[in-house]
Write an enzyme that holds these catalytic residues in place. Structure first.
Site, mmCIF file in Angstrom:
data_model
loop_
_atom_site.group_PDB
_atom_site.id
_atom_site.type_symbol
_atom_site.label_atom_id
_atom_site.label_comp_id
_atom_site.label_asym_id
_atom_site.label_seq_id
_atom_site.Cartn_x
_atom_site.Cartn_y
_atom_site.Cartn_z
ATOM 1 N N GLY A 47 10.683 -19.694 -22.076
ATOM 2 C CA GLY A 47 10.647 -18.127 -21.709
ATOM 3 C C GLY A 47 9.688 -17.882 -22.391
ATOM 4 O O GLY A 47 8.943 -18.252 -23.344
ATOM 5 N N GLN A 52 2.606 -12.738 -26.603
ATOM 6 C CA GLN A 52 2.550 -13.986 -26.551
ATOM 7 C C GLN A 52 1.563 -14.538 -26.437
ATOM 8 O O GLN A 52 1.096 -15.726 -27.041
ATOM 9 C CB GLN A 52 3.977 -14.977 -25.846
ATOM 10 C CG GLN A 52 4.978 -14.674 -26.921
ATOM 11 C CD GLN A 52 6.384 -15.562 -26.457
ATOM 12 O OE1 GLN A 52 6.904 -15.758 -25.471
ATOM 13 N NE2 GLN A 52 6.256 -16.622 -27.526
ATOM 14 N N CYS A 95 10.866 -20.419 -30.043
ATOM 15 C CA CYS A 95 9.629 -20.125 -29.765
ATOM 16 C C CYS A 95 8.546 -20.408 -30.013
ATOM 17 O O CYS A 95 8.289 -21.063 -31.082
ATOM 18 C CB CYS A 95 9.350 -18.508 -31.036
ATOM 19 S SG CYS A 95 8.378 -17.037 -30.075
ATOM 20 N N LEU A 96 7.618 -19.980 -28.427
ATOM 21 C CA LEU A 96 6.492 -20.659 -28.563
ATOM 22 C C LEU A 96 5.916 -20.026 -29.661
ATOM 23 O O LEU A 96 4.589 -20.812 -29.420
ATOM 24 C CB LEU A 96 5.812 -20.764 -27.268
ATOM 25 C CG LEU A 96 6.576 -21.700 -25.981
ATOM 26 C CD1 LEU A 96 5.944 -21.396 -24.681
ATOM 27 C CD2 LEU A 96 6.252 -23.066 -26.501
ATOM 28 N N HIS A 137 16.254 -13.049 -26.598
ATOM 29 C CA HIS A 137 14.754 -13.184 -27.192
ATOM 30 C C HIS A 137 13.226 -12.769 -26.546
ATOM 31 O O HIS A 137 12.925 -11.851 -27.953
ATOM 32 C CB HIS A 137 14.894 -14.940 -26.646
ATOM 33 C CG HIS A 137 13.639 -15.690 -27.657
ATOM 34 N ND1 HIS A 137 13.896 -16.256 -28.798
ATOM 35 C CD2 HIS A 137 12.489 -14.933 -27.681
ATOM 36 C CE1 HIS A 137 12.456 -16.673 -29.396
ATOM 37 N NE2 HIS A 137 11.478 -16.296 -28.460
ATOM 38 N N GLU A 138 13.126 -12.920 -25.869
ATOM 39 C CA GLU A 138 11.640 -12.164 -24.851
ATOM 40 C C GLU A 138 12.033 -10.907 -25.145
ATOM 41 O O GLU A 138 10.657 -10.294 -24.660
ATOM 42 C CB GLU A 138 12.213 -12.838 -23.302
ATOM 43 C CG GLU A 138 11.663 -14.452 -22.823
ATOM 44 C CD GLU A 138 11.211 -15.325 -23.637
ATOM 45 O OE1 GLU A 138 10.337 -14.663 -24.133
ATOM 46 O OE2 GLU A 138 11.605 -16.466 -24.474
ATOM 47 N N HIS A 141 10.204 -9.837 -28.073
ATOM 48 C CA HIS A 141 9.229 -9.727 -28.012
ATOM 49 C C HIS A 141 8.446 -8.536 -27.562
ATOM 50 O O HIS A 141 7.363 -7.967 -28.231
ATOM 51 C CB HIS A 141 8.494 -10.859 -26.949
ATOM 52 C CG HIS A 141 8.721 -12.651 -27.829
ATOM 53 N ND1 HIS A 141 8.373 -12.376 -29.125
ATOM 54 C CD2 HIS A 141 9.267 -13.149 -26.925
ATOM 55 C CE1 HIS A 141 8.389 -13.890 -29.154
ATOM 56 N NE2 HIS A 141 8.927 -14.151 -28.740
HETATM 57 NI NI NI Z 1 9.732 -16.962 -29.128
#
Ligand code: NI
Length: 172
Positions: A47, A52, A95-96, A137-138, A141
């Site tokens: 995701g 990000q 998380c990236l 989660h996304e 963000h």
């Molecule tokens: Ni994330």
């Protein structure tokens, strides 16, 4: 399609921004989704939210297909959770933007989501399991919220410090 750098901790200035709604789904929006998807696949991750890669728009991509399975990208703009189950689920999240850090997070097990799809059509979907967790989660963000905000303050401060230190040492 270009793969773009992913913004990580300690850059909270970017990651804590609240993203703005997408006015209409046009070629520019679709191009951004494509870049996000390629960047996410390359990472690899399941995701990614636009912030990000430094773009404060309410857009995300998700693909839960496993290695070797046919890719199944989901393109989401302006998501709104219109219902969440009382039942909760625990998942070990990562998380990236917070590489190599994983913690258990508790969230509603099922949600109902309203969003715009790649054609600009309003859609509703019911999500369970990993998809429900990933969407929440996304969407966090898009509101400047990171999954570490759902864990203990001690653990959160420790991971933020770790990234600040790595940046000072030139390791990021
Ligand atoms: Ni994330």
């Amino acid at each position: 399609m270009p793969v773009v750098p992913i913004i990580t901790l300690p850059d909270e200035k970017t990651l804590r921004q609240v993203s703005s709604p997408v006015a209409s789904i046009d070629a520019g929006v679709r191009k951004l989704w494509d870049d996000m998807l390629d960047t996410m696949y390359r990472a690899p991750g399941i995701g990614l939210a636009a912030i990000q890669i430094g773009v404060p728009r309410r857009m995300l991509v998700i693909d839960l297909a496993k290695d070797g399975e046919e890719k199944k990208p989901l393109f989401v703009a302006n998501p709104e959770v219109i219902w969440a189950s009382e039942a909760q689920n625990d998942y070990e999240e990562g998380c990236l933007s917070i590489p190599e850090f994983y913690e258990m997070v508790t969230r509603p097990a099922e949600i109902r989501l309203r969003y715009l799809d790649r054609q600009g059509e309003a859609q509703e979907m019911h999500a369970t399991g990993l998809m429900a967790t990933c969407l929440q989660h996304e969407i966090d963000h898009l509101n400047g919220v990171l999954f570490i905000d759902h864990i203990s303050r001690l653990k959160r401060e420790r991971v933020i410090k770790k990234f600040q230190k790595a940046q000072k040492l030139g390791k990021l």
